[in-house]
Motif scaffolding. Structure first.
Motif, PDB file in Angstrom:
ATOM      1  N   HIS A  25      10.486  -3.528 -17.154  1.00  0.00           N
ATOM      2  CA  HIS A  25       9.603  -2.816 -16.143  1.00  0.00           C
ATOM      3  C   HIS A  25       8.781  -3.612 -15.349  1.00  0.00           C
ATOM      4  O   HIS A  25       8.064  -4.444 -15.665  1.00  0.00           O
ATOM      5  N   HIS A  27       5.262  -4.458 -13.573  1.00  0.00           N
ATOM      6  CA  HIS A  27       4.108  -4.388 -13.969  1.00  0.00           C
ATOM      7  C   HIS A  27       3.273  -4.052 -12.584  1.00  0.00           C
ATOM      8  O   HIS A  27       3.804  -4.209 -11.430  1.00  0.00           O
ATOM      9  N   ALA A  28       2.187  -3.313 -12.643  1.00  0.00           N
ATOM     10  CA  ALA A  28       1.219  -3.003 -11.576  1.00  0.00           C
ATOM     11  C   ALA A  28       0.918  -4.078 -10.604  1.00  0.00           C
ATOM     12  O   ALA A  28       0.814  -3.870  -9.392  1.00  0.00           O
ATOM     13  N   ASP A  32       6.122  -4.586  -4.922  1.00  0.00           N
ATOM     14  CA  ASP A  32       7.204  -3.405  -4.802  1.00  0.00           C
ATOM     15  C   ASP A  32       8.218  -4.284  -3.765  1.00  0.00           C
ATOM     16  O   ASP A  32       7.730  -3.957  -2.500  1.00  0.00           O
ATOM     17  N   ASP A 123      10.526   7.759  -9.982  1.00  0.00           N
ATOM     18  CA  ASP A 123       9.599   8.123  -9.061  1.00  0.00           C
ATOM     19  C   ASP A 123      10.127   9.398  -8.179  1.00  0.00           C
ATOM     20  O   ASP A 123      11.487   9.317  -7.963  1.00  0.00           O
ATOM     21  N   LYS A 237      11.890   3.833 -11.103  1.00  0.00           N
ATOM     22  CA  LYS A 237      10.361   3.763 -11.343  1.00  0.00           C
ATOM     23  C   LYS A 237       9.536   2.612 -10.766  1.00  0.00           C
ATOM     24  O   LYS A 237      10.324   1.634 -10.274  1.00  0.00           O
ATOM     25  N   ASN A 238       8.485   2.934 -10.250  1.00  0.00           N
ATOM     26  CA  ASN A 238       7.568   1.687  -9.362  1.00  0.00           C
ATOM     27  C   ASN A 238       8.356   1.526  -7.949  1.00  0.00           C
ATOM     28  O   ASN A 238       8.462   0.274  -7.813  1.00  0.00           O
ATOM     29  N   SER A 239       8.560   2.574  -7.419  1.00  0.00           N
ATOM     30  CA  SER A 239       9.370   2.086  -5.888  1.00  0.00           C
ATOM     31  C   SER A 239       8.504   2.899  -4.917  1.00  0.00           C
ATOM     32  O   SER A 239       8.826   3.676  -4.149  1.00  0.00           O
ATOM     33  N   PRO A 240       6.998   2.655  -4.748  1.00  0.00           N
ATOM     34  CA  PRO A 240       6.113   3.283  -3.809  1.00  0.00           C
ATOM     35  C   PRO A 240       6.510   3.223  -2.288  1.00  0.00           C
ATOM     36  O   PRO A 240       6.549   4.042  -1.515  1.00  0.00           O
TER      37      PRO A 240
END
Length: 489
Positions: A25, A27-28, A32, A123, A237-240
């Motif tokens: 995953h 990470h923050a 991206d 997402d 996930k994590n694709s802003p």
């Protein structure tokens, strides 16, 4: 090597295969780059289950299959706004999330509802379309089933992994729910009396009813959270950045009211045209293409499976404990797991490491590896059926082990195992149909396309059955010819 050591060796082998495939995953604090990667590749790969009119379905244009519907138009608009080409991957609905998480596709545009369970894994964009939840029933039952309470205790069909499946499970606890991945098969189940109703979204239910005089769409009164019943685009996930780009496209679609004024009318037009020209006979090119892919997979699986099977059988007969144990572990593991799981693992698991792995190649690899385990046991049994005196006689004549196997053991063993080997080859033709779950255009996949295009369920299946029979019967006769030659050799 004792049983405990064999089990330990098997565990080590499995860990060696699976550990590298565990999901990682972002990470923050990581950047991206989802949008940049798509622009760099020059294409947007969208996964869909094209059996859900008017959202996504197929029509025949000449000898080609065309994907049409509300979701397809949205996918085209999004790709255009991103400045990339659009690539559609059609697969079973319940395989879409796996494909997204393993990066086989960039997005899911398939009337997917943004439920909390799904939001935990992927997402979602903003909701772009909301419809009621309907029930499709047989026309003869229209006076019998009108509201949700009437279906209590009845078998109800719903697409596996869909919101409708969850709603039926929650709001009709006394009913038996039958889940299938394709709506076409659920409609067949409805018309054959296997289920009393099929839960689906309002536009889809009305589409099936409009093109099939034997069924009717009704609103039974499902209670659902409007925030979860709408359709949205799913991304990894994590694709802003990608979500923001999609929302920008959706805002423009909403501002211009394109769904109601353009996309829905166009879908209805395609459905009407398809209904007028939807005879199964006119789709013969689909079946021809399916035969081609089925034969490609079968021939390749027979070739590679036979080579690997010989190797595995010799390893199992080897005096080396390591070689013997490796062969035993492989054979037992493959024979102890379903081919469907193996196909999905090769495509989504190994495919996660090799992003460019095509579905066809993944299907060939999986069926070859599966067939090798069975062929290995057939060959081993054939070799062990040869009297030990044959080996002793060959060695007494000065032959080494290699020549003994080549000139004495294998020719006799082949004669003994030919019927079982031929049966494995015939079985491969039928088992190759499993690769359709990952979008390989084999005969079963093409049959499903014909079902969704013609709104006919049983007739395309009957045609497929006849074709499979012709192929297997022809191969059986061909194998019998070779068997007679071996017996007279």
């Amino acid at each position: 090597m004792n049983k405990a050591k064999k089990m330990l060796l098997l565990v080590v082998m499995l860990l060696a295969v699976f550990v590298p495939l565990l999901p990682t995953h972002i990470h923050a604090d990581q950047t991206d780059d989802s949008l940049e990667q798509i622009k760099k590749s020059g294409k947007l790969v969208v996964g869909t289950s094209a059996d859900y009119p008017p959202y996504e379905f197929t029509v025949k244009e000449g000898d080609k299959t065309k994907y049409v519907g509300i979701d397809i138009e949205i996918a085209k608009k999004l790709a255009k706004d991103l400045g990339v080409k659009l690539e559609i991957k059609n697969m079973a609905f319940d395989s879409l999330l796996v494909a997204l998480e393993t990066h086989k596709i960039d997005a899911i545009i398939s009337a997917m509802n943004p439920t909390p369970e799904r939001k935990a894994s992927v997402d979602f964009s903003d909701v772009y379309y909301t419809g009621k939840q309907y029930m499709l029933i047989n026309k003869k039952d229209v006076t019998k089933y009108r509201k949700l309470a009437d279906f209590k205790g009845q078998p109800i069909g719903a697409q596996t992994g869909s919101l409708q499946y969850s709603l039926v499970k929650e709001q009709l606890p006394g009913s038996e729910i039958k889940g299938l991945s394709k709506l076409n098969n659920l409609v067949i189940a409805l018309q054959s009396g296997k289920v009393t109703g099929v839960a689906m979204e309002e536009p889809t239910a009305k589409a099936y009813a409009a093109n099939n005089s034997q069924v009717v769409a009704i609103d039974p009164g499902f209670v659902s959270d409007t925030s979860q019943t709408g359709s949205a685009i799913a991304f990894a996930k994590n694709s802003p950045a990608l979500v923001a780009a999609a929302n920008k496209t959706l805002d423009q679609i909403k501002a211009e009211n394109l769904i109601d004024t353009k996309y829905v009318p166009e879908a209805a037009k395609y459905m009407e045209t398809s209904t007028k020209n939807n005879t199964v006979l006119s789709y013969w090119t689909y079946f021809a293409k399916g035969i081609e892919y089925t034969l490609i997979i079968t021939v390749a699986a027979v070739f590679f499976g036979f080579i690997l099977g010989i190797l595995l059988s010799l390893m199992r007969l080897s005096n080396s404990k390591v070689m013997h144990s490796l062969a035993v572990c492989y054979i037992e593991f493959v024979r102890g797991t379903p081919l469907m799981v193996q196909v999905m693992f090769v495509y989504f698991g190994i495919g996660a490491l090799i992003q460019s792995l095509p579905a066809l190649i993944a299907g060939i690899i999986a069926t070859s590896l599966n067939s090798a385990a069975y062929i290995a046991e057939v060959i081993r049994s054939g070799i062990e059926s040869i009297p030990v005196g044959q080996t002793e006689a060959a060695r007494s004549l000065g032959m080494d082990q290699k020549d003994t196997y080549r000139y004495v053991i294998i020719p006799q063993a082949l004669k003994n195992i030919w019927p079982a080997l031929g049966n494995e080859f015939v079985t491969l033709i039928k088992e190759s149909s499993i690769v359709s779950i990952i979008g390989v255009g084999d005969l079963m996949y093409q049959t499903q396309l014909v079902q969704s295009s013609t709104y006919k369920g049983v007739l395309p299946l009957f045609v497929a059955m006849v074709i499979y029979f012709v192929m297997t019967f022809s191969l059986s006769k061909l194998l019998n010819v070779f068997e007679r030659k071996l017996n007279h050799g």
